[in-house]
Design an enzyme around this catalytic site. Structure first.
Site, PDB file in Angstrom:
ATOM      1  N   GLU A   1      17.179  -7.452  -7.162  1.00 10.93           N
ATOM      2  CA  GLU A   1      18.067  -6.929  -8.212  1.00 10.93           C
ATOM      3  C   GLU A   1      18.866  -5.734  -7.705  1.00 10.93           C
ATOM      4  O   GLU A   1      20.077  -5.637  -7.930  1.00 10.93           O
ATOM      5  CB  GLU A   1      17.237  -6.555  -9.450  1.00 10.93           C
ATOM      6  CG  GLU A   1      16.674  -7.785 -10.163  1.00 10.93           C
ATOM      7  CD  GLU A   1      15.890  -7.448 -11.418  1.00 10.93           C
ATOM      8  OE1 GLU A   1      15.521  -6.278 -11.622  1.00 10.93           O
ATOM      9  OE2 GLU A   1      15.631  -8.388 -12.208  1.00 10.93           O
TER      10      GLU A   1
ATOM     11  N   CYS B   1      10.040   0.806 -18.360  1.00 11.05           N
ATOM     12  CA  CYS B   1      11.137  -0.090 -18.726  1.00 11.05           C
ATOM     13  C   CYS B   1      12.353   0.688 -19.218  1.00 11.05           C
ATOM     14  O   CYS B   1      13.477   0.469 -18.785  1.00 11.05           O
ATOM     15  CB  CYS B   1      10.675  -1.088 -19.782  1.00 11.05           C
ATOM     16  SG  CYS B   1      11.976  -2.238 -20.242  1.00 11.05           S
TER      17      CYS B   1
ATOM     18  N   GLU C   1      24.408 -27.349 -20.974  1.00 11.43           N
ATOM     19  CA  GLU C   1      24.303 -28.748 -21.401  1.00 11.43           C
ATOM     20  C   GLU C   1      23.697 -29.622 -20.312  1.00 11.43           C
ATOM     21  O   GLU C   1      23.160 -30.700 -20.583  1.00 11.43           O
ATOM     22  CB  GLU C   1      25.662 -29.303 -21.848  1.00 11.43           C
ATOM     23  CG  GLU C   1      26.677 -29.450 -20.744  1.00 11.43           C
ATOM     24  CD  GLU C   1      28.012 -30.017 -21.240  1.00 11.43           C
ATOM     25  OE1 GLU C   1      28.000 -30.983 -22.017  1.00 11.43           O
ATOM     26  OE2 GLU C   1      29.071 -29.490 -20.848  1.00 11.43           O
TER      27      GLU C   1
ATOM     28  N   TYR D   1      11.347  -9.123  -7.089  1.00 16.43           N
ATOM     29  CA  TYR D   1      12.292  -8.877  -8.188  1.00 16.43           C
ATOM     30  C   TYR D   1      13.152  -7.631  -7.926  1.00 16.43           C
ATOM     31  O   TYR D   1      14.373  -7.665  -8.008  1.00 16.43           O
ATOM     32  CB  TYR D   1      11.519  -8.559  -9.473  1.00 16.43           C
ATOM     33  CG  TYR D   1      10.925  -9.693 -10.263  1.00 16.43           C
ATOM     34  CD1 TYR D   1      11.519 -10.113 -11.443  1.00 16.43           C
ATOM     35  CD2 TYR D   1       9.735 -10.293  -9.879  1.00 16.43           C
ATOM     36  CE1 TYR D   1      10.947 -11.098 -12.224  1.00 16.43           C
ATOM     37  CE2 TYR D   1       9.155 -11.288 -10.640  1.00 16.43           C
ATOM     38  CZ  TYR D   1       9.765 -11.690 -11.817  1.00 16.43           C
ATOM     39  OH  TYR D   1       9.194 -12.670 -12.582  1.00 16.43           O
TER      40      TYR D   1
ATOM     41  N   HIS E   1      29.369 -28.695 -25.315  1.00 15.69           N
ATOM     42  CA  HIS E   1      30.363 -28.894 -24.262  1.00 15.69           C
ATOM     43  C   HIS E   1      31.579 -28.002 -24.490  1.00 15.69           C
ATOM     44  O   HIS E   1      32.018 -27.870 -25.625  1.00 15.69           O
ATOM     45  CB  HIS E   1      30.798 -30.368 -24.263  1.00 15.69           C
ATOM     46  CG  HIS E   1      31.655 -30.714 -23.105  1.00 15.69           C
ATOM     47  ND1 HIS E   1      31.174 -30.775 -21.815  1.00 15.69           N
ATOM     48  CD2 HIS E   1      32.985 -31.004 -23.046  1.00 15.69           C
ATOM     49  CE1 HIS E   1      32.166 -31.099 -21.003  1.00 15.69           C
ATOM     50  NE2 HIS E   1      33.272 -31.237 -21.727  1.00 15.69           N
TER      51      HIS E   1
ATOM     52  N   LYS F   1      18.308  -0.214 -15.007  1.00 19.20           N
ATOM     53  CA  LYS F   1      18.655  -1.249 -14.015  1.00 19.20           C
ATOM     54  C   LYS F   1      19.731  -2.180 -14.563  1.00 19.20           C
ATOM     55  O   LYS F   1      20.711  -2.482 -13.909  1.00 19.20           O
ATOM     56  CB  LYS F   1      17.373  -2.014 -13.658  1.00 19.20           C
ATOM     57  CG  LYS F   1      17.488  -3.190 -12.733  1.00 19.20           C
ATOM     58  CD  LYS F   1      17.779  -4.521 -13.397  1.00 19.20           C
ATOM     59  CE  LYS F   1      16.921  -4.991 -14.515  1.00 19.20           C
ATOM     60  NZ  LYS F   1      15.623  -5.554 -14.187  1.00 19.20           N
TER      61      LYS F   1
ATOM     62  N   CYS G   1      13.841  -1.648 -16.516  1.00 20.40           N
ATOM     63  CA  CYS G   1      14.720  -2.678 -17.092  1.00 20.40           C
ATOM     64  C   CYS G   1      16.042  -2.142 -17.631  1.00 20.40           C
ATOM     65  O   CYS G   1      17.103  -2.686 -17.331  1.00 20.40           O
ATOM     66  CB  CYS G   1      14.043  -3.404 -18.256  1.00 20.40           C
ATOM     67  SG  CYS G   1      12.274  -3.358 -18.329  1.00 20.40           S
TER      68      CYS G   1
HETATM   69  P1  NDP Z   1       7.031  -7.969  -6.165  1.00 17.94           P
HETATM   70  O1  NDP Z   1       5.577  -8.141  -6.112  1.00 17.94           O
HETATM   71  O2  NDP Z   1       7.853  -8.856  -7.020  1.00 17.94           O
HETATM   72  O3  NDP Z   1       7.609  -8.089  -4.677  1.00 17.94           O
HETATM   73  C1  NDP Z   1       7.116  -7.295  -3.640  1.00 17.94           C
HETATM   74  C2  NDP Z   1       7.825  -7.690  -2.363  1.00 17.94           C
HETATM   75  O4  NDP Z   1       7.438  -6.799  -1.330  1.00 17.94           O
HETATM   76  C3  NDP Z   1       7.480  -9.083  -1.876  1.00 17.94           C
HETATM   77  O5  NDP Z   1       8.609  -9.645  -1.287  1.00 17.94           O
HETATM   78  C4  NDP Z   1       6.375  -8.818  -0.844  1.00 17.94           C
HETATM   79  O6  NDP Z   1       6.348  -9.759   0.160  1.00 17.94           O
HETATM   80  C5  NDP Z   1       6.855  -7.520  -0.261  1.00 17.94           C
HETATM   81  N1  NDP Z   1       5.770  -6.712   0.306  1.00 17.94           N
HETATM   82  C6  NDP Z   1       4.629  -6.322  -0.299  1.00 17.94           C
HETATM   83  N2  NDP Z   1       3.891  -5.552   0.529  1.00 17.94           N
HETATM   84  C7  NDP Z   1       4.579  -5.464   1.677  1.00 17.94           C
HETATM   85  C8  NDP Z   1       4.349  -4.820   2.907  1.00 17.94           C
HETATM   86  N3  NDP Z   1       3.237  -4.121   3.111  1.00 17.94           N
HETATM   87  N4  NDP Z   1       5.263  -4.955   3.873  1.00 17.94           N
HETATM   88  C9  NDP Z   1       6.372  -5.672   3.685  1.00 17.94           C
HETATM   89  N5  NDP Z   1       6.675  -6.304   2.535  1.00 17.94           N
HETATM   90  C10 NDP Z   1       5.775  -6.206   1.542  1.00 17.94           C
HETATM   91  O7  NDP Z   1       7.240  -6.441  -6.499  1.00 17.94           O
HETATM   92  P2  NDP Z   1       8.491  -5.632  -7.059  1.00 17.94           P
HETATM   93  O8  NDP Z   1       8.235  -4.244  -6.637  1.00 17.94           O
HETATM   94  O9  NDP Z   1       9.786  -6.277  -6.687  1.00 17.94           O
HETATM   95  O10 NDP Z   1       8.324  -5.745  -8.628  1.00 17.94           O
HETATM   96  C11 NDP Z   1       7.101  -5.410  -9.255  1.00 17.94           C
HETATM   97  C12 NDP Z   1       6.937  -6.197 -10.515  1.00 17.94           C
HETATM   98  O11 NDP Z   1       7.779  -5.674 -11.501  1.00 17.94           O
HETATM   99  C13 NDP Z   1       7.348  -7.667 -10.407  1.00 17.94           C
HETATM  100  O12 NDP Z   1       6.338  -8.468  -9.894  1.00 17.94           O
HETATM  101  C14 NDP Z   1       7.680  -7.996 -11.812  1.00 17.94           C
HETATM  102  O13 NDP Z   1       6.496  -8.375 -12.457  1.00 17.94           O
HETATM  103  C15 NDP Z   1       8.200  -6.692 -12.368  1.00 17.94           C
HETATM  104  N6  NDP Z   1       9.670  -6.698 -12.475  1.00 17.94           N
HETATM  105  C16 NDP Z   1      10.277  -7.594 -13.273  1.00 17.94           C
HETATM  106  C17 NDP Z   1      11.645  -7.625 -13.399  1.00 17.94           C
HETATM  107  C18 NDP Z   1      12.294  -8.630 -14.282  1.00 17.94           C
HETATM  108  O14 NDP Z   1      11.605  -9.211 -15.111  1.00 17.94           O
HETATM  109  N7  NDP Z   1      13.581  -8.894 -14.132  1.00 17.94           N
HETATM  110  C19 NDP Z   1      12.486  -6.683 -12.672  1.00 17.94           C
HETATM  111  C20 NDP Z   1      11.753  -5.791 -11.841  1.00 17.94           C
HETATM  112  C21 NDP Z   1      10.396  -5.805 -11.759  1.00 17.94           C
HETATM  113  P3  NDP Z   1       5.429 -11.081   0.040  1.00 17.94           P
HETATM  114  O15 NDP Z   1       6.051 -11.915  -1.012  1.00 17.94           O
HETATM  115  O16 NDP Z   1       5.518 -11.673   1.390  1.00 17.94           O
HETATM  116  O17 NDP Z   1       4.062 -10.609  -0.322  1.00 17.94           O
END
Ligand code: NDP
Length: 479
Positions: free
Chosen positions: A210, A71, A469, A206, A464, A79, A76
């Site tokens: 982002e 983080c 709201e 996510y 407001h 980012k 976080c």
């Molecule tokens: P996520 O699990 O959120 O998203 C992964 C993405 O990659 C999905 O769209 C998934 O598609 C796709 N994917 C997975 N495997 C493949 C593959 N083999 N081929 C093609 N596409 C694939 O992971 P992130 O890496 O974005 O983030 C990890 C975690 O970190 C998040 O789940 C969250 O918990 C945390 N995080 C939180 C943030 C916040 O609170 N603002 C910011 C950044 C991270 P599909 O959906 O179709 O499976």
């Protein structure tokens, strides 16, 4: 029992000189080097270490990288700093409608990265100080389990009555020809020496969304390639389609329902072949297809722990593993991979084991934000899941032009949604896309956790003029 045993032991040792007796006594009473060894100085590990030390435990924290973890060092915090930086372009565009003549040419990317790094150095030193101040010992190195009560680091073997694994996670790169060799992950994206002219980001979660917003805000030609019809699987369906529209409106090129088949060399960087037959040439390619728990190097089998199918450490509600002396918190357990959740799990562990106050962390109704531009805030399930849980739900939605847009000319809509359990009138979920969504949903999250009803929302006077709201003025259910 230990004292009884000591009685026998002390009789046997009574003939020895006093200093040797004392050393033997200490070694016997303090059976282990530490009460707790924490593996990983990220958010969850540091919180657990500090709180445990505060409860009187002798604590060591082993970290191979910089204290602060994902983080603070690679997630976080950097980012969000880049996100703040990238948002000025939209602010400048909006300012024109308010009479400002703003030029935002000439962004100095290396200056931003250097400033961000100074801030990370400051935060890292705070993390070091927090541990030191709590009386926890920070040991540099990569830890491996050497048994249920032993951890090796370099050529040392340390023992502890309990071990807490808080080793986090790391980007996972799918096996696609050329991808691993050529793609950066979020780690490198936060530290690029130069701002790229163009980038392809792979994934629809996510991190992908982002970073797409960040690069797009800095004027980078940004392409988002994801395999689903919509991004953010698991989120409310309306939120998924509204954010896709908003990101496209901001200038990001979306490639839904598409996978990358191959990445090869191209004049300006990489040639990225997509499943729809097209090839995008881009200076950078970033992969954000999920993260995997950092369990590979921990030698978990030395203590008899078997990982789950995603490489995660299986734990129960007390964050206890199958080995009674070993616990795990945070992303390494792959429950809800959010910093505040890891912190809550680490704190609950410390209070339960060393503070005499056993408690668990609720993993339901965890609010979260996606720091896209515009941002998303969300608490509770999406509509489909809410129907599956509660049966009959009443849904309220609102989509409107934020007041600021009336002069700036921005056409982006703010979207809000409340989901109410019809039988009890309780608000079970709230979702929003729009400026300050994360800030607004944090407060709504308290109401949802407290079990507020729609009647409570209706009885709350709005502030407001705000967008928030709308959450207390929505009266007509959606058909
Ligand atoms: P996520 O699990 O959120 O998203 C992964 C993405 O990659 C999905 O769209 C998934 O598609 C796709 N994917 C997975 N495997 C493949 C593959 N083999 N081929 C093609 N596409 C694939 O992971 P992130 O890496 O974005 O983030 C990890 C975690 O970190 C998040 O789940 C969250 O918990 C945390 N995080 C939180 C943030 C916040 O609170 N603002 C910011 C950044 C991270 P599909 O959906 O179709 O499976």
């Amino acid at each position: 029992t230990r004292l009884d045993a000591w009685g026998k032991e002390s009789a046997a040792l009574s003939c020895l000189p006093r200093p040797i007796c004392l050393a033997a006594w200490k070694a016997f009473i303090m059976k282990y080097d530490y009460d707790l060894i924490v593996i990983g100085a990220g958010s969850g590990g540091v919180r657990a270490a500090r709180m445990s030390a505060g409860h009187g435990a002798r604590v060591a924290v082993i970290e191979g990288d910089r204290p602060g973890g994902t983080c603070v060092i690679r997630g976080c915090v950097p980012k969000k700093l880049l996100m703040y930086g990238s948002a000025f372009s939209a602010d400048a565009a909006d300012a024109a409608g308010y009479g400002w003549q703003v030029s935002i040419d000439g962004h100095d990317w290396p200056q931003l990265i250097a400033a961000k790094n100074v801030e990370l150095d400051r935060l890292e030193s705070i993390y070091r100080w927090l541990l030191e101040n709590a009386g926890a010992e920070l040991i540099a190195g990569w830890a491996q389990l050497a048994g249920p009560n032993a951890v090796s680091v370099g050529d040392r073997v340390l023992t502890a009555e309990r071990i807490l694994i808080a080793a986090g996670g790391a980007p996972h790169i799918p096996e696609i020809p050329g991808l691993a060799e050529r793609a950066i992950t979020s780690n490198e994206a936060l530290d690029l020496a130069e701002r790229p002219a163009s980038i392809v980001i792979y994934g629809g979660g996510y991190i992908a969304l982002e970073f797409a917003s960040i690069f797009n805000g800095f004027g980078v030609d940004t392409h988002l390639v994801y395999r689903g019809d919509l991004p953010l699987r698991g989120f409310d369906e309306d939120v998924r389609s509204e954010i896709a529209t908003a990101l496209e409106g901001r200038g990001i090129t979306l490639h839904p329902g598409t996978v990358i088949e191959k990445v090869a060399d191209a004049g300006i960087g990489h040639a990225i072949s997509l499943s729809n037959g097209s090839v995008i040439e881009a200076e950078q390619i970033m992969v954000a297809t999920g993260r995997a728990p950092n369990t590979g190097g921990l030698q978990l089998d030395a203590a008899g722990i078997a990982v789950g199918k995603r490489g995660e450490i299986p734990v129960n509600a007390d964050s206890a593993t199958s080995v009674p002396s070993i616990f795990a918190v945070g992303d390494v357990t792959d429950r809800i991979n959010l910093t505040p959740v890891a912190i809550a799990e680490g704190h609950a562990f410390a209070d339960s084991i060393f503070g005499g106050r056993p408690r668990t962390v609720s993993h339901s109704n965890v609010p979260s934000a996606v720091f896209t531009q515009p941002p998303i805030g969300s608490v509770g399930p999406g509509e489909k899941e809410a129907r599956a849980i509660h049966g009959d739900v009443t849904v309220y939605t609102s989509k409107f032009n934020a007041m600021k847009n009336n002069l700036s000319g921005r056409s982006e809509k703010t979207f809000m949604k409340l989901i109410v359990d019809t039988a009890s009138d309780k608000v079970v979920a709230a979702h929003m896309i729009g400026p300050d969504a994360g800030e607004i949903i944090q407060g709504i999250g308290v109401a949802v956790i407290a079990g507020a009803t729609k009647a409570d929302f209706d009885a709350t006077i709005g502030i407001h003029p705000t967008a928030a709201e709308e959450f207390v003025t929505m009266r007509t259910p959606r058909d």
